[in-house]
Design a protein around this motif. Structure first.
Motif, PDB file in Angstrom:
ATOM      1  N   ALA A   1      -7.667   3.537 -24.524  1.00  0.00           N
ATOM      2  CA  ALA A   1      -8.131   2.239 -24.032  1.00  0.00           C
ATOM      3  C   ALA A   1      -8.865   2.388 -22.698  1.00  0.00           C
ATOM      4  O   ALA A   1      -8.928   1.471 -21.903  1.00  0.00           O
ATOM      5  CB  ALA A   1      -6.960   1.290 -23.880  1.00  0.00           C
ATOM      6  N   ALA A   2      -9.410   3.587 -22.457  1.00  0.00           N
ATOM      7  CA  ALA A   2      -9.992   3.890 -21.151  1.00  0.00           C
ATOM      8  C   ALA A   2     -11.185   3.012 -20.805  1.00  0.00           C
ATOM      9  O   ALA A   2     -11.612   2.980 -19.662  1.00  0.00           O
ATOM     10  CB  ALA A   2     -10.397   5.350 -21.084  1.00  0.00           C
ATOM     11  N   GLY A   3     -11.699   2.292 -21.779  1.00  0.00           N
ATOM     12  CA  GLY A   3     -12.878   1.475 -21.527  1.00  0.00           C
ATOM     13  C   GLY A   3     -12.579   0.149 -20.841  1.00  0.00           C
ATOM     14  O   GLY A   3     -13.483  -0.486 -20.315  1.00  0.00           O
ATOM     15  N   ASP A   4     -11.299  -0.265 -20.830  1.00  0.00           N
ATOM     16  CA  ASP A   4     -10.959  -1.541 -20.209  1.00  0.00           C
ATOM     17  C   ASP A   4     -11.206  -1.512 -18.704  1.00  0.00           C
ATOM     18  O   ASP A   4     -10.885  -0.548 -18.036  1.00  0.00           O
ATOM     19  CB  ASP A   4      -9.473  -1.858 -20.433  1.00  0.00           C
ATOM     20  CG  ASP A   4      -9.185  -2.175 -21.883  1.00  0.00           C
ATOM     21  OD1 ASP A   4     -10.150  -2.278 -22.654  1.00  0.00           O
ATOM     22  OD2 ASP A   4      -7.995  -2.315 -22.217  1.00  0.00           O
ATOM     23  N   ILE A   5     -11.745  -2.616 -18.211  1.00  0.00           N
ATOM     24  CA  ILE A   5     -11.937  -2.748 -16.761  1.00  0.00           C
ATOM     25  C   ILE A   5     -11.156  -3.981 -16.313  1.00  0.00           C
ATOM     26  O   ILE A   5     -11.222  -5.027 -16.947  1.00  0.00           O
ATOM     27  CB  ILE A   5     -13.426  -2.933 -16.416  1.00  0.00           C
ATOM     28  CG1 ILE A   5     -14.275  -1.765 -16.936  1.00  0.00           C
ATOM     29  CG2 ILE A   5     -13.620  -3.106 -14.904  1.00  0.00           C
ATOM     30  CD1 ILE A   5     -14.070  -0.458 -16.221  1.00  0.00           C
ATOM     31  N   ALA A   6     -10.387  -3.857 -15.240  1.00  0.00           N
ATOM     32  CA  ALA A   6      -9.541  -4.968 -14.799  1.00  0.00           C
ATOM     33  C   ALA A   6      -9.461  -5.007 -13.275  1.00  0.00           C
ATOM     34  O   ALA A   6      -9.879  -4.061 -12.605  1.00  0.00           O
ATOM     35  CB  ALA A   6      -8.133  -4.804 -15.370  1.00  0.00           C
TER      36      ALA A   6
ATOM     37  N   ILE B   1     -11.565  -3.288  -8.340  1.00  0.00           N
ATOM     38  CA  ILE B   1     -11.889  -3.337  -9.773  1.00  0.00           C
ATOM     39  C   ILE B   1     -11.643  -1.934 -10.325  1.00  0.00           C
ATOM     40  O   ILE B   1     -12.261  -0.973  -9.881  1.00  0.00           O
ATOM     41  CB  ILE B   1     -13.355  -3.772  -9.978  1.00  0.00           C
ATOM     42  CG1 ILE B   1     -13.546  -5.192  -9.458  1.00  0.00           C
ATOM     43  CG2 ILE B   1     -13.754  -3.671 -11.450  1.00  0.00           C
ATOM     44  CD1 ILE B   1     -14.978  -5.672  -9.474  1.00  0.00           C
ATOM     45  N   GLU B   2     -10.691  -1.853 -11.250  1.00  0.00           N
ATOM     46  CA  GLU B   2     -10.243  -0.540 -11.721  1.00  0.00           C
ATOM     47  C   GLU B   2     -10.414  -0.384 -13.226  1.00  0.00           C
ATOM     48  O   GLU B   2     -10.511  -1.372 -13.947  1.00  0.00           O
ATOM     49  CB  GLU B   2      -8.750  -0.366 -11.394  1.00  0.00           C
ATOM     50  CG  GLU B   2      -8.462   0.415 -10.137  1.00  0.00           C
ATOM     51  CD  GLU B   2      -9.036   1.836 -10.146  1.00  0.00           C
ATOM     52  OE1 GLU B   2      -9.698   2.246 -11.116  1.00  0.00           O
ATOM     53  OE2 GLU B   2      -8.833   2.534  -9.146  1.00  0.00           O
ATOM     54  N   ASP B   3     -10.414   0.871 -13.662  1.00  0.00           N
ATOM     55  CA  ASP B   3     -10.397   1.086 -15.105  1.00  0.00           C
ATOM     56  C   ASP B   3      -8.959   1.312 -15.565  1.00  0.00           C
ATOM     57  O   ASP B   3      -8.059   1.544 -14.755  1.00  0.00           O
ATOM     58  CB  ASP B   3     -11.319   2.247 -15.501  1.00  0.00           C
ATOM     59  CG  ASP B   3     -11.006   3.494 -14.709  1.00  0.00           C
ATOM     60  OD1 ASP B   3      -9.813   3.846 -14.610  1.00  0.00           O
ATOM     61  OD2 ASP B   3     -11.938   4.123 -14.168  1.00  0.00           O
TER      62      ASP B   3
ATOM     63  N   SER C   1      -3.018   2.817  -8.357  1.00  0.00           N
ATOM     64  CA  SER C   1      -4.276   3.384  -8.845  1.00  0.00           C
ATOM     65  C   SER C   1      -4.902   4.291  -7.783  1.00  0.00           C
ATOM     66  O   SER C   1      -5.562   5.282  -8.116  1.00  0.00           O
ATOM     67  CB  SER C   1      -5.243   2.256  -9.196  1.00  0.00           C
ATOM     68  OG  SER C   1      -5.383   1.385  -8.089  1.00  0.00           O
ATOM     69  N   VAL C   2      -4.682   3.974  -6.518  1.00  0.00           N
ATOM     70  CA  VAL C   2      -5.247   4.799  -5.441  1.00  0.00           C
ATOM     71  C   VAL C   2      -4.519   6.153  -5.374  1.00  0.00           C
ATOM     72  O   VAL C   2      -5.119   7.178  -5.039  1.00  0.00           O
ATOM     73  CB  VAL C   2      -5.179   4.060  -4.085  1.00  0.00           C
ATOM     74  CG1 VAL C   2      -5.920   4.842  -3.018  1.00  0.00           C
ATOM     75  CG2 VAL C   2      -5.742   2.658  -4.190  1.00  0.00           C
ATOM     76  N   GLN C   3      -3.230   6.145  -5.740  1.00  0.00           N
ATOM     77  CA  GLN C   3      -2.489   7.411  -5.786  1.00  0.00           C
ATOM     78  C   GLN C   3      -3.138   8.350  -6.799  1.00  0.00           C
ATOM     79  O   GLN C   3      -3.309   9.537  -6.543  1.00  0.00           O
ATOM     80  CB  GLN C   3      -1.037   7.169  -6.200  1.00  0.00           C
ATOM     81  CG  GLN C   3      -0.292   6.217  -5.289  1.00  0.00           C
ATOM     82  CD  GLN C   3       1.192   6.145  -5.638  1.00  0.00           C
ATOM     83  OE1 GLN C   3       1.714   6.985  -6.361  1.00  0.00           O
ATOM     84  NE2 GLN C   3       1.868   5.142  -5.109  1.00  0.00           N
ATOM     85  N   VAL C   4      -3.474   7.783  -7.969  1.00  0.00           N
ATOM     86  CA  VAL C   4      -4.095   8.599  -9.015  1.00  0.00           C
ATOM     87  C   VAL C   4      -5.421   9.164  -8.503  1.00  0.00           C
ATOM     88  O   VAL C   4      -5.690  10.371  -8.626  1.00  0.00           O
ATOM     89  CB  VAL C   4      -4.330   7.765 -10.292  1.00  0.00           C
ATOM     90  CG1 VAL C   4      -5.068   8.578 -11.354  1.00  0.00           C
ATOM     91  CG2 VAL C   4      -3.012   7.240 -10.829  1.00  0.00           C
ATOM     92  N   ARG C   5      -6.231   8.297  -7.913  1.00  0.00           N
ATOM     93  CA  ARG C   5      -7.538   8.746  -7.410  1.00  0.00           C
ATOM     94  C   ARG C   5      -7.386   9.863  -6.384  1.00  0.00           C
ATOM     95  O   ARG C   5      -8.131  10.835  -6.357  1.00  0.00           O
ATOM     96  CB  ARG C   5      -8.293   7.579  -6.775  1.00  0.00           C
ATOM     97  CG  ARG C   5      -8.805   6.610  -7.815  1.00  0.00           C
ATOM     98  CD  ARG C   5      -9.648   5.516  -7.232  1.00  0.00           C
ATOM     99  NE  ARG C   5     -10.166   4.710  -8.311  1.00  0.00           N
ATOM    100  CZ  ARG C   5     -11.281   4.986  -8.972  1.00  0.00           C
ATOM    101  NH1 ARG C   5     -12.005   6.036  -8.631  1.00  0.00           N
ATOM    102  NH2 ARG C   5     -11.669   4.226  -9.968  1.00  0.00           N
ATOM    103  N   MET C   6      -6.385   9.717  -5.532  1.00  0.00           N
ATOM    104  CA  MET C   6      -6.177  10.704  -4.479  1.00  0.00           C
ATOM    105  C   MET C   6      -5.754  12.055  -5.063  1.00  0.00           C
ATOM    106  O   MET C   6      -6.278  13.106  -4.686  1.00  0.00           O
ATOM    107  CB  MET C   6      -5.092  10.172  -3.548  1.00  0.00           C
ATOM    108  CG  MET C   6      -5.009  10.948  -2.278  1.00  0.00           C
ATOM    109  SD  MET C   6      -3.699  10.304  -1.253  1.00  0.00           S
ATOM    110  CE  MET C   6      -4.008  11.270   0.199  1.00  0.00           C
ATOM    111  N   MET C   7      -4.816  11.997  -6.014  1.00  0.00           N
ATOM    112  CA  MET C   7      -4.310  13.245  -6.590  1.00  0.00           C
ATOM    113  C   MET C   7      -5.375  13.944  -7.414  1.00  0.00           C
ATOM    114  O   MET C   7      -5.478  15.167  -7.409  1.00  0.00           O
ATOM    115  CB  MET C   7      -3.051  12.980  -7.422  1.00  0.00           C
ATOM    116  CG  MET C   7      -1.846  12.649  -6.554  1.00  0.00           C
ATOM    117  SD  MET C   7      -0.293  12.697  -7.438  1.00  0.00           S
ATOM    118  CE  MET C   7      -0.295  11.137  -8.273  1.00  0.00           C
TER     119      MET C   7
END
Ligand code: PHE
Length: 344
Positions: free
Chosen positions: A162-167, A124-126, A174-180
């Motif tokens: 639109a950062a409030g959307d959860i999907a 579940i990501e934003d 998305s994991v690449q972003v989290r890692m970086m």
């Protein structure tokens, strides 16, 4: 009362034990017959109370016998097993690994040998991690309700991003972003995981599938590194002699971007249903990480470059095992799963 307790707590292990019970209590020379014989000799006053007790006792023994008899009759195999200890035990059904797990592990092994670590993130990501940080323009069609399962959507009245959307994540980028965001280069990792897309379920599409994405960010990482890494991967997975080709493509988060095809391992290029008679099968998307993405994640794009790639495990598995219907992977049909038993 002593006999009442005996009857109430009686649990026979076999038909023979139950028969012994019947003979002891209800047989023609049994205990109850005996008691009734003695009953004839008591005084008339005693007969009134004793008669009632005696009848109740007889009733108890009879009902108990009847119900135990029925129980043994409806579970004959249980009784038989208990009676004959020389019978062989029941065999255990051996399970097997799911084909997608087999292939995922194989992919992981290949990249591990190249020094890639494994990174994981939430399903579940934003909007930021799934889209915005990855350079998806606000109006990009992939954000559309048709592709994405939104869990909560910000109303248009809300201001700002639109950062409030959860999907449910649509890819493991998305994991690449989290890692970086969380660390400092160099990064060399693969991200296996389940992803979701709002598609009608058919032989060729499902509302969820599995991906392995990869990311390599360091100083002086070039497109040549990307090509050689993926070429090596394909040779390890599909064997020496497999050919690859790169076709230009587009992804918001990579520039330049490409799609990689492998020569069809089923027909060896001669043309079959699997490769739709073209000799080639597309297996992944890749490209050099867009400088905007590096910047979004707090990494200096002047100093660092990187490549990324993403593949669907289902597609790789289909090609390896000639599976033509995606639905087989999630139907839990033992006839399908059993075929992978020897591959553990
Ligand atoms: N995220 C892309 C997809 O899900 C795959 C991809 C990953 C493409 C990394 C290029 C680079 O389709």
């Amino acid at each position: 009362t002593q006999y009442t307790t005996e009857i109430n707590t009686f649990h026979p292990d076999s038909a023979a034990e139950l028969e012994a019970f019947r003979i002891r209590f209800l047989g023609t020379k049994g205990l109850i017959k005996d008691l009734f014989d003695q009953f004839k000799t008591v005084s008339p006053e005693e007969k009134r109370t004793l008669g009632k007790t005696l009848n109740e006792f007889k009733q108890l023994a009879e009902t108990k016998y009847q119900s135990l008899k029925e129980q043994l009759e409806t579970q004959p195999e249980k009784t038989a097993l208990k009676d004959d200890l020389t019978l062989p035990g029941e065999g255990f059904q051996l399970g097997s690994r799911h084909p997608l797990s087999l292939v995922r592990n194989e992919i992981i092994d290949i990249f591990k040998r190249l020094g890639f670590i494994i990174a994981e993130g939430p399903e579940i990501e934003d909007d930021w991690h799934n889209f915005s940080a990855l350079n998806f323009p606000e109006e990009h069609p992939a954000r559309d309700m048709q592709d994405t399962f939104f869990i909560s959507k910000k109303s248009p009245a809300d201001s700002g991003e639109a950062a409030g959307d959860i999907a449910l994540r649509t890819h493991t980028s998305s994991v690449q972003v989290r890692m970086m965001e969380a660390g400092k280069p160099p990064f060399r990792a693969i991200m296996p995981g389940r992803v979701y897309r709002n598609e009608a379920i058919s032989a060729r599409a499902h509302c969820f599938f599995h991906q392995v994405e990869g990311l390599y960010v360091d100083e002086n990482v070039s497109f040549a590194d990307l090509k050689q890494t993926l070429y090596h991967f394909v040779l390890e997975l599909y064997g020496e002699g497999t050919k690859v080709r790169f076709r230009p493509s587009y992804f918001p988060f990579t520039e330049p971007s490409a799609e990689m095809d492998v020569s069809c391992s089923i027909c060896k290029g001669a043309g079959c249903q699997m490769c739709k008679y073209s000799g080639w099968v597309e297996i992944l998307g890749c490209g050099m990480v867009d400088p905007n993405v590096l910047e979004n994640c707090g990494i200096d794009p002047e100093k660092y470059t990187g490549f990324a790639f993403g593949m669907g495990i289902e597609r790789i598995t289909n090609l390896k095992y000639q599976i033509r219907d995606l639905r087989l992977f999630s139907e839990n049909d033992i006839r399908f799963l059993k075929q992978f038993q020897t591959e553990i």
